[in-house]
Enzyme design. Sequence first.
Site, PDB file in Angstrom:
ATOM      1  N   CYS A  18       0.868  -1.231  -0.031  1.00  0.00           N
ATOM      2  CA  CYS A  18      -0.068  -0.028  -0.015  1.00  0.00           C
ATOM      3  C   CYS A  18       0.910   1.314   0.040  1.00  0.00           C
ATOM      4  O   CYS A  18       1.491   1.413   1.070  1.00  0.00           O
ATOM      5  CB  CYS A  18      -0.765   0.053   1.443  1.00  0.00           C
ATOM      6  SG  CYS A  18      -2.050   1.472   1.101  1.00  0.00           S
ATOM      7  N   CYS A  66      -0.601   4.267   2.355  1.00  0.00           N
ATOM      8  CA  CYS A  66      -0.872   4.288   3.692  1.00  0.00           C
ATOM      9  C   CYS A  66      -0.528   2.847   4.076  1.00  0.00           C
ATOM     10  O   CYS A  66       0.598   2.264   3.961  1.00  0.00           O
ATOM     11  CB  CYS A  66      -2.242   4.588   4.061  1.00  0.00           C
ATOM     12  SG  CYS A  66      -3.564   3.794   3.088  1.00  0.00           S
ATOM     13  N   SER A  67      -1.534   2.038   4.662  1.00  0.00           N
ATOM     14  CA  SER A  67      -1.216   0.815   5.390  1.00  0.00           C
ATOM     15  C   SER A  67      -2.210  -0.024   5.091  1.00  0.00           C
ATOM     16  O   SER A  67      -2.481  -1.027   5.785  1.00  0.00           O
ATOM     17  CB  SER A  67      -0.693   0.982   6.845  1.00  0.00           C
ATOM     18  OG  SER A  67      -2.134   1.570   7.374  1.00  0.00           O
ATOM     19  N   CYS A  68      -3.003   0.003   4.053  1.00  0.00           N
ATOM     20  CA  CYS A  68      -4.101  -0.793   3.674  1.00  0.00           C
ATOM     21  C   CYS A  68      -3.574  -2.292   3.361  1.00  0.00           C
ATOM     22  O   CYS A  68      -2.622  -2.532   2.897  1.00  0.00           O
ATOM     23  CB  CYS A  68      -4.694  -0.537   2.288  1.00  0.00           C
ATOM     24  SG  CYS A  68      -5.667   1.139   2.610  1.00  0.00           S
TER      25      CYS A  68
END
Lengths: 222, 132
Positions: free
Chosen positions: A122, A125-127
Amino acid sequence: MPHDGHDHDHDHDGLSPSGHPYRKDNDGPLTHWQIMEIAVRELLVEKGIATPAEITAQVAAMDARSPADGARVVARAWADPEFRARLIADGSAACTEMGFAMDGLKLVAVENTASVHNLVVCTLCSCYPRNLLGLPPDWYKTRAYRSRAVIEPRRVLAEFGLDLPDSVTVRVHDSTADMRYIVVPARPAGTEGWSEADLAGLVTRDCMIGVAVPKLPETVSA
Amino acid sequence: MTRHMSESDSDRSPDAAGRSWHDMGGLPAGGINPAEHDFALWEKRVDALQVLCATKGLYTVDGLRRALEEMGPQAFESMTYYERWISAVTKNLLETGVFTTEELNARMEAVAARGATYGDASIEGASPEGET
């Protein structure tokens, strides 16, 4: 929901059952952000937004998720060609069928083959496929991984100890908040006739992110 | 509340090509540190609060991301993941009007006065552990 971090002495220099260092928790100096978490949580309860039991249940629900869930999905895909087809066609539906809540997320299962290797990142972000794997590892959220996975994936894979021949195409999948990817690794040779449970034991978190591939143990117990 | 976000607007604004700081795919970066840690209880609670607030419709996951992105690159480098999350969750709840800045500040002062550790500052009965 017992939490074993605050009511007895234990050795913080050791490793947790999952092999990671314990992070100082209730016994370290109170930080500004911990104060904010406590304050916000209490205000949400007082305002009638959430109950303590709901918050406990949500922590427990997330704790209960682990890469073992994703491994069960992969093992079933290996063992059941019809399930595999459903998983590739509609990852969310296939995982829901196995009892895993997808919370409205679109899950896309991408399959490794002899000629294609998939990697999930991702960049924004941090998906992460948290519904199947639990919370992402720290490195998944770092600038280094997010930046480099999409431009030099082979070097990134090499840093994880995975050297792919040039003949293998590397596909990098950039997740979004609403669409998450999980890698279905190629089933290792020599696992014919294995049970789904034994197959699942080969599938690590890193295999499903795509920074590793399943390896047969030295001595096979199946 | 905003002292950690005080940095120049130029850091947080898109560059000439329209690229914001968080859009870091493809940019040069160093080696990947494979270190991991087990999440602390307070971090798990931050995660739970975010999920619950979003599930209850107080704001969306996009609201969380907007707040995280507005914090800028300095916060990304200097704060841990769940430190940034609780900051972003709080920002959204303040904007939504769930509680006021005054209420938050007063409660944070009260929490800080309870003790020197997270355990001491958590009230049994008001915290999830109190509900068994």
